[in-house]
Scaffold this motif. Sequence first.
Motif, PDB file in Angstrom:
ATOM      1  N   GLU A  50      11.166   3.009 -12.367  1.00  0.00           N
ATOM      2  CA  GLU A  50      11.882   2.852 -10.926  1.00  0.00           C
ATOM      3  C   GLU A  50      11.266   3.821 -10.112  1.00  0.00           C
ATOM      4  N   ASP A  51      10.515   4.665 -10.500  1.00  0.00           N
ATOM      5  CA  ASP A  51       9.964   5.741  -9.602  1.00  0.00           C
ATOM      6  C   ASP A  51       8.414   5.476  -9.302  1.00  0.00           C
ATOM      7  N   LYS A  52       7.964   4.101  -9.999  1.00  0.00           N
ATOM      8  CA  LYS A  52       6.441   3.907  -9.626  1.00  0.00           C
ATOM      9  C   LYS A  52       6.237   3.520  -8.307  1.00  0.00           C
ATOM     10  N   GLY A  53       7.227   3.180  -7.700  1.00  0.00           N
ATOM     11  CA  GLY A  53       6.937   2.570  -6.291  1.00  0.00           C
ATOM     12  C   GLY A  53       7.128   3.748  -5.273  1.00  0.00           C
ATOM     13  N   LYS A  54       6.509   3.305  -3.963  1.00  0.00           N
ATOM     14  CA  LYS A  54       6.799   4.247  -2.643  1.00  0.00           C
ATOM     15  C   LYS A  54       6.232   3.664  -1.351  1.00  0.00           C
ATOM     16  N   ILE A  55       6.832   3.904  -0.261  1.00  0.00           N
ATOM     17  CA  ILE A  55       6.494   3.727   0.998  1.00  0.00           C
ATOM     18  C   ILE A  55       5.131   4.597   1.395  1.00  0.00           C
ATOM     19  N   ILE A  56       4.314   4.253   1.895  1.00  0.00           N
ATOM     20  CA  ILE A  56       3.088   5.265   2.289  1.00  0.00           C
ATOM     21  C   ILE A  56       3.527   5.824   3.801  1.00  0.00           C
ATOM     22  N   SER A  57       3.689   7.116   3.718  1.00  0.00           N
ATOM     23  CA  SER A  57       4.073   7.802   4.904  1.00  0.00           C
ATOM     24  C   SER A  57       2.797   8.439   5.620  1.00  0.00           C
ATOM     25  N   SER A  58       1.773   8.680   4.444  1.00  0.00           N
ATOM     26  CA  SER A  58       0.593   9.444   5.142  1.00  0.00           C
ATOM     27  C   SER A  58      -0.501   8.899   4.089  1.00  0.00           C
ATOM     28  N   MET A  59      -1.730   8.967   4.945  1.00  0.00           N
ATOM     29  CA  MET A  59      -2.871   8.212   4.087  1.00  0.00           C
ATOM     30  C   MET A  59      -4.083   9.079   4.701  1.00  0.00           C
ATOM     31  N   TYR A  60      -5.136   9.477   3.639  1.00  0.00           N
ATOM     32  CA  TYR A  60      -6.246  10.244   4.279  1.00  0.00           C
ATOM     33  C   TYR A  60      -7.667   9.565   3.773  1.00  0.00           C
ATOM     34  N   THR A  61      -8.731   9.707   4.471  1.00  0.00           N
ATOM     35  CA  THR A  61     -10.077   9.540   4.073  1.00  0.00           C
ATOM     36  C   THR A  61     -10.846  10.885   4.368  1.00  0.00           C
ATOM     37  N   ARG A  62     -12.132  10.927   4.118  1.00  0.00           N
ATOM     38  CA  ARG A  62     -12.882  12.222   4.199  1.00  0.00           C
ATOM     39  C   ARG A  62     -12.755  12.360   5.636  1.00  0.00           C
ATOM     40  N   LYS A  63     -12.628  11.616   6.648  1.00  0.00           N
ATOM     41  CA  LYS A  63     -12.507  12.164   7.898  1.00  0.00           C
ATOM     42  C   LYS A  63     -11.016  12.604   8.456  1.00  0.00           C
ATOM     43  N   GLY A  64     -10.021  12.476   7.453  1.00  0.00           N
ATOM     44  CA  GLY A  64      -8.853  13.094   7.608  1.00  0.00           C
ATOM     45  C   GLY A  64      -7.690  11.968   7.858  1.00  0.00           C
ATOM     46  N   PRO A  65      -6.571  12.283   8.363  1.00  0.00           N
ATOM     47  CA  PRO A  65      -5.499  11.246   8.245  1.00  0.00           C
ATOM     48  C   PRO A  65      -5.938  10.015   9.110  1.00  0.00           C
ATOM     49  N   VAL A  66      -5.381   8.777   8.371  1.00  0.00           N
ATOM     50  CA  VAL A  66      -5.482   7.352   8.953  1.00  0.00           C
ATOM     51  C   VAL A  66      -4.516   6.822   9.037  1.00  0.00           C
ATOM     52  N   TYR A  67      -4.317   5.821   9.894  1.00  0.00           N
ATOM     53  CA  TYR A  67      -3.180   4.857  10.251  1.00  0.00           C
ATOM     54  C   TYR A  67      -3.196   3.676   9.062  1.00  0.00           C
ATOM     55  N   SER A  68      -4.489   3.245   9.046  1.00  0.00           N
ATOM     56  CA  SER A  68      -4.896   2.112   8.018  1.00  0.00           C
ATOM     57  C   SER A  68      -6.348   2.381   7.358  1.00  0.00           C
ATOM     58  N   ALA A  69      -6.512   1.527   6.311  1.00  0.00           N
ATOM     59  CA  ALA A  69      -7.791   1.562   5.577  1.00  0.00           C
ATOM     60  C   ALA A  69      -8.161   0.105   5.171  1.00  0.00           C
ATOM     61  N   GLY A  70      -9.380  -0.254   5.180  1.00  0.00           N
ATOM     62  CA  GLY A  70      -9.857  -1.601   4.696  1.00  0.00           C
ATOM     63  C   GLY A  70     -10.535  -1.330   3.341  1.00  0.00           C
ATOM     64  N   VAL A  71     -10.789  -2.606   3.009  1.00  0.00           N
ATOM     65  CA  VAL A  71     -11.652  -3.028   1.875  1.00  0.00           C
ATOM     66  C   VAL A  71     -12.659  -2.263   1.419  1.00  0.00           C
ATOM     67  N   GLY A  72     -12.819  -1.583   0.403  1.00  0.00           N
ATOM     68  CA  GLY A  72     -14.050  -0.648  -0.290  1.00  0.00           C
ATOM     69  C   GLY A  72     -13.830   0.809   0.243  1.00  0.00           C
ATOM     70  N   ASP A  73     -12.595   0.933   1.087  1.00  0.00           N
ATOM     71  CA  ASP A  73     -12.393   2.505   1.507  1.00  0.00           C
ATOM     72  C   ASP A  73     -11.915   3.255   0.391  1.00  0.00           C
ATOM     73  N   MET A  74     -12.247   4.323   0.296  1.00  0.00           N
ATOM     74  CA  MET A  74     -11.839   5.563  -0.442  1.00  0.00           C
ATOM     75  C   MET A  74     -10.600   6.430  -0.016  1.00  0.00           C
ATOM     76  N   VAL A  75      -9.450   6.215  -0.464  1.00  0.00           N
ATOM     77  CA  VAL A  75      -8.169   6.710   0.293  1.00  0.00           C
ATOM     78  C   VAL A  75      -7.550   7.693  -0.609  1.00  0.00           C
ATOM     79  N   GLU A  76      -6.843   8.912  -0.216  1.00  0.00           N
ATOM     80  CA  GLU A  76      -6.037   9.662  -0.922  1.00  0.00           C
ATOM     81  C   GLU A  76      -4.270   9.384  -0.387  1.00  0.00           C
ATOM     82  N   ILE A  77      -3.536   9.331  -1.554  1.00  0.00           N
ATOM     83  CA  ILE A  77      -2.096   8.776  -0.738  1.00  0.00           C
ATOM     84  C   ILE A  77      -1.214   9.826  -1.617  1.00  0.00           C
TER      85      ILE A  77
END
Length: 236
Positions: A50-77
């Motif tokens: 039941e704890d495996k899911g979450k709503i994304i409140s922040s997301m990061y790429t190498r450039k810093g915080p992002v609002y969205s990311a596309g196919v092939g992007d590497m992100v940290e959540i």
Amino acid sequence: MNRENPHNRGVPAGTVTGYDRRLNRLRVKLSRPLRLGDGIMVENAETSPEDKGKIISSMYTRKGPVYSAGVGDMVEIPFDSRAPSGSTVYRTHDKKLMDSLKKESESGNLRPKIPVYITATISCGRPVRLEVKDRDSNTVTIESEYLVEKAEKQPTSKVRIEKQLSKLGNTIFEAAELHVTMEEDVFIPVGQLNELRTTAIEQLENLRISRWKRKPLDTLQSYESGEKGSEKKENQ
């Protein structure tokens, strides 16, 4: 959905490539776009189902915080528990889609449309005759004040006429069938077609409303007549 994980798995959105213990961030390579507000579920996450899911409140790429990311992007959540590399990340909630559906629902665009059957008869020197019928056999037939002209240069095509008559926009109706019978080389201004269609649809809507309206006065009169008849019988 399955027995071991009986909630919404959603659609695959990426693959886990690692976990940053210092920042508690899950590294994910995306196979689908993700944006803030989307919901995710991480396969094989080291936590209760039941704890495996979450709503994304922040997301990061190498450039810093992002609002969205596309196919092939590497992100940290940010994610409170680890998951093995190669685990699938599922998108369980599409914020953009849900916001769009909510907007359409609030504007009334999601209400079911009533199919109508439109028939038009067009011949030179005569009014355009338009019949609109719904599935409940409510029918409106009207004629234009405009008399159809013989085209001097460019005639009005059947395709153009069908296109204009089927534009029911934000009304409660949608054109299920459309039949146009017409002579060749006729000319009809688009404005005349639009006016005729609008008038017919308004009349059909009013007809539907009038037939569904209750008549409390008639009901009351019938009820009173019934009571008087009963009293008369009792007195006899």
